[in-house]
Design a protein around this motif. Structure first.
Motif, mmCIF file in Angstrom:
data_model
loop_
_atom_site.group_PDB
_atom_site.id
_atom_site.type_symbol
_atom_site.label_atom_id
_atom_site.label_comp_id
_atom_site.label_asym_id
_atom_site.label_seq_id
_atom_site.Cartn_x
_atom_site.Cartn_y
_atom_site.Cartn_z
ATOM 1 N N VAL A 85 53.311 -3.332 30.724
ATOM 2 C CA VAL A 85 54.428 -3.670 29.844
ATOM 3 C C VAL A 85 54.075 -4.869 28.974
ATOM 4 N N LEU A 86 54.393 -4.766 27.698
ATOM 5 C CA LEU A 86 54.239 -5.868 26.745
ATOM 6 C C LEU A 86 55.625 -6.347 26.340
ATOM 7 N N ASP A 87 55.883 -7.641 26.545
ATOM 8 C CA ASP A 87 57.162 -8.231 26.131
ATOM 9 C C ASP A 87 56.916 -9.019 24.849
ATOM 10 N N LEU A 88 57.383 -8.486 23.737
ATOM 11 C CA LEU A 88 57.128 -9.090 22.428
ATOM 12 C C LEU A 88 58.238 -10.075 22.068
ATOM 13 N N GLY A 89 57.841 -11.294 21.709
ATOM 14 C CA GLY A 89 58.807 -12.331 21.387
ATOM 15 C C GLY A 89 59.507 -12.811 22.644
ATOM 16 N N SER A 90 58.735 -13.228 23.620
ATOM 17 C CA SER A 90 59.244 -13.452 24.980
ATOM 18 C C SER A 90 60.272 -14.564 25.093
ATOM 19 N N GLY A 91 60.156 -15.628 24.289
ATOM 20 C CA GLY A 91 61.102 -16.738 24.406
ATOM 21 C C GLY A 91 61.026 -17.389 25.768
ATOM 22 N N SER A 92 62.100 -17.321 26.525
ATOM 23 C CA SER A 92 62.130 -17.895 27.871
ATOM 24 C C SER A 92 61.357 -17.060 28.879
ATOM 25 N N GLY A 93 61.008 -15.828 28.508
ATOM 26 C CA GLY A 93 60.315 -14.927 29.420
ATOM 27 C C GLY A 93 61.245 -14.097 30.274
ATOM 28 N N VAL A 94 62.542 -14.129 29.985
ATOM 29 C CA VAL A 94 63.504 -13.476 30.870
ATOM 30 C C VAL A 94 63.275 -11.978 30.987
ATOM 31 N N ALA A 95 62.982 -11.294 29.872
ATOM 32 C CA ALA A 95 62.772 -9.846 29.936
ATOM 33 C C ALA A 95 61.473 -9.519 30.663
ATOM 34 N N ALA A 96 60.437 -10.316 30.435
ATOM 35 C CA ALA A 96 59.166 -10.115 31.123
ATOM 36 C C ALA A 96 59.339 -10.286 32.628
ATOM 37 N N GLN A 106 51.801 -4.481 35.368
ATOM 38 C CA GLN A 106 51.343 -5.653 34.616
ATOM 39 C C GLN A 106 52.372 -5.939 33.538
ATOM 40 N N VAL A 107 52.643 -7.230 33.306
ATOM 41 C CA VAL A 107 53.541 -7.629 32.224
ATOM 42 C C VAL A 107 52.868 -8.738 31.438
ATOM 43 N N VAL A 108 52.760 -8.541 30.138
ATOM 44 C CA VAL A 108 52.197 -9.551 29.249
ATOM 45 C C VAL A 108 53.319 -10.121 28.392
ATOM 46 N N ALA A 109 53.541 -11.418 28.503
ATOM 47 C CA ALA A 109 54.513 -12.119 27.669
ATOM 48 C C ALA A 109 53.805 -12.562 26.393
ATOM 49 N N CYS A 110 54.301 -12.105 25.249
ATOM 50 C CA CYS A 110 53.652 -12.372 23.968
ATOM 51 C C CYS A 110 54.607 -13.137 23.063
ATOM 52 N N ASP A 111 54.180 -14.305 22.598
ATOM 53 C CA ASP A 111 55.009 -15.113 21.707
ATOM 54 C C ASP A 111 54.112 -16.015 20.878
ATOM 55 N N LEU A 112 54.477 -16.197 19.609
ATOM 56 C CA LEU A 112 53.717 -17.091 18.729
ATOM 57 C C LEU A 112 53.891 -18.554 19.106
ATOM 58 N N ASP A 113 55.003 -18.891 19.713
ATOM 59 C CA ASP A 113 55.359 -20.273 20.007
ATOM 60 C C ASP A 113 54.713 -20.714 21.319
ATOM 61 N N SER A 114 53.854 -21.725 21.257
ATOM 62 C CA SER A 114 53.177 -22.195 22.465
ATOM 63 C C SER A 114 54.167 -22.750 23.483
ATOM 64 N N LEU A 115 55.276 -23.341 23.014
ATOM 65 C CA LEU A 115 56.285 -23.834 23.948
ATOM 66 C C LEU A 115 56.986 -22.681 24.653
ATOM 67 N N ALA A 116 57.196 -21.581 23.938
ATOM 68 C CA ALA A 116 57.792 -20.407 24.575
ATOM 69 C C ALA A 116 56.888 -19.891 25.679
ATOM 70 N N LEU A 117 55.589 -19.835 25.422
ATOM 71 C CA LEU A 117 54.675 -19.365 26.465
ATOM 72 C C LEU A 117 54.650 -20.325 27.644
ATOM 73 N N ALA A 118 54.751 -21.625 27.359
ATOM 74 C CA ALA A 118 54.842 -22.598 28.451
ATOM 75 C C ALA A 118 56.113 -22.388 29.258
ATOM 76 N N ALA A 119 57.222 -22.087 28.569
ATOM 77 C CA ALA A 119 58.475 -21.797 29.266
ATOM 78 C C ALA A 119 58.349 -20.524 30.099
ATOM 79 N N CYS A 120 57.663 -19.513 29.560
ATOM 80 C CA CYS A 120 57.436 -18.281 30.322
ATOM 81 C C CYS A 120 56.698 -18.574 31.626
ATOM 82 N N ARG A 121 55.667 -19.406 31.530
ATOM 83 C CA ARG A 121 54.893 -19.758 32.734
ATOM 84 C C ARG A 121 55.774 -20.478 33.756
ATOM 85 N N ALA A 122 56.552 -21.447 33.282
ATOM 86 C CA ALA A 122 57.409 -22.210 34.189
ATOM 87 C C ALA A 122 58.472 -21.318 34.814
#
Length: 220
Positions: A85-96, A106-122
């Motif tokens: 699964v690819l989650d496009l524009g993940s933001g907080s990562g909630v859908a992922a 497998q789920v890949v959180a994809c976002d242009l915003d580095s802070l969004a990806l950091a939020a996804c990780r957290a």
């Protein structure tokens, strides 16, 4: 529990008194690091408003369409179970996170915003799930089973992503509450549900009506 320091620092650079708190989403046991609603209960200064408009912290909210996808995937795990699964524009990562919890392989959180990806990780760590991460849709593989897209169409300039994401996945599931005249020959509306951004921004009632759209393609 202390919030992730880099995210807390980034938020305070936008809103000096803002704080992230581990928030349980309504009617779920899923938790996210979200802005404390007490920080929204005041007038923003012109400088704060400027900063927010220039760098919107989408990642510290759970938007209505994302919350709807949490419920949808919990009720219909067959959409993601055992799939890539690819989650496009993940933001907080909630859908992922919802996809991972529903049994995706497998789920890949994809976002242009580095802070969004950091939020996804957290947020993935907060919920005990494993995600992978990407900052570039165009560099992604083209054999995903499903792409999920929630609350990305707030900007109409993002509409071409509806075609682009079909190059990367056999199926696409879009959740949106912003586009009233959604009309795309490859997507069909499959459901309409109620959702609410969290913390609640007291958005207009129309933004609480979330539509789900589905498209499928065959890769040769």
């Amino acid at each position: 529990m202390n919030p992730p320091q880099h995210l807390q620092t980034a938020l305070r650079e936008l809103l000096g008194d803002a704080r992230l708190s581990p928030t349980t989403l309504p009617d779920t046991d899923l938790r996210l690091w979200l802005i404390d609603p007490a920080n929204m209960d005041r007038c923003f200064s012109p400088e704060e408003t400027r900063r927010i408009l220039e760098e919107p912290p989408y990642w510290c909210f759970c938007w209505a369409s994302g919350l709807v996808l949490v419920d949808w995937l919990a009720r219909h795990p067959e959409w993601v179970r055992g799939k890539r699964v690819l989650d496009l524009g993940s933001g907080s990562g909630v859908a992922a996170i919802a996809a991972a919890r529903a049994g995706a392989a497998q789920v890949v959180a994809c976002d242009l915003d580095s802070l969004a990806l950091a939020a996804c990780r957290a947020n993935a760590a907060l919920n005990g799930v494993q995600l992978d991460y990407s900052s570039d849709l165009y560099a992604e593989r083209r054999d995903y089973d499903l792409a999920i897209v929630a609350d990305v169409l707030y900007d109409r300039s993002n509409l071409p992503l509806l075609d682009r994401v079909l190059d990367h996945a056999s199926e696409v599931l879009v959740a949106d509450s912003r586009v009233r005249d959604f009309d795309h020959p490859r997507y069909r509306r499959i459901a309409g549900l109620q959702g609410c951004t969290w913390p609640d921004l007291a958005e207009p009632e129309t933004f609480r009506h979330v539509s789900l759209y589905h498209a499928a393609t065959v890769h040769l």
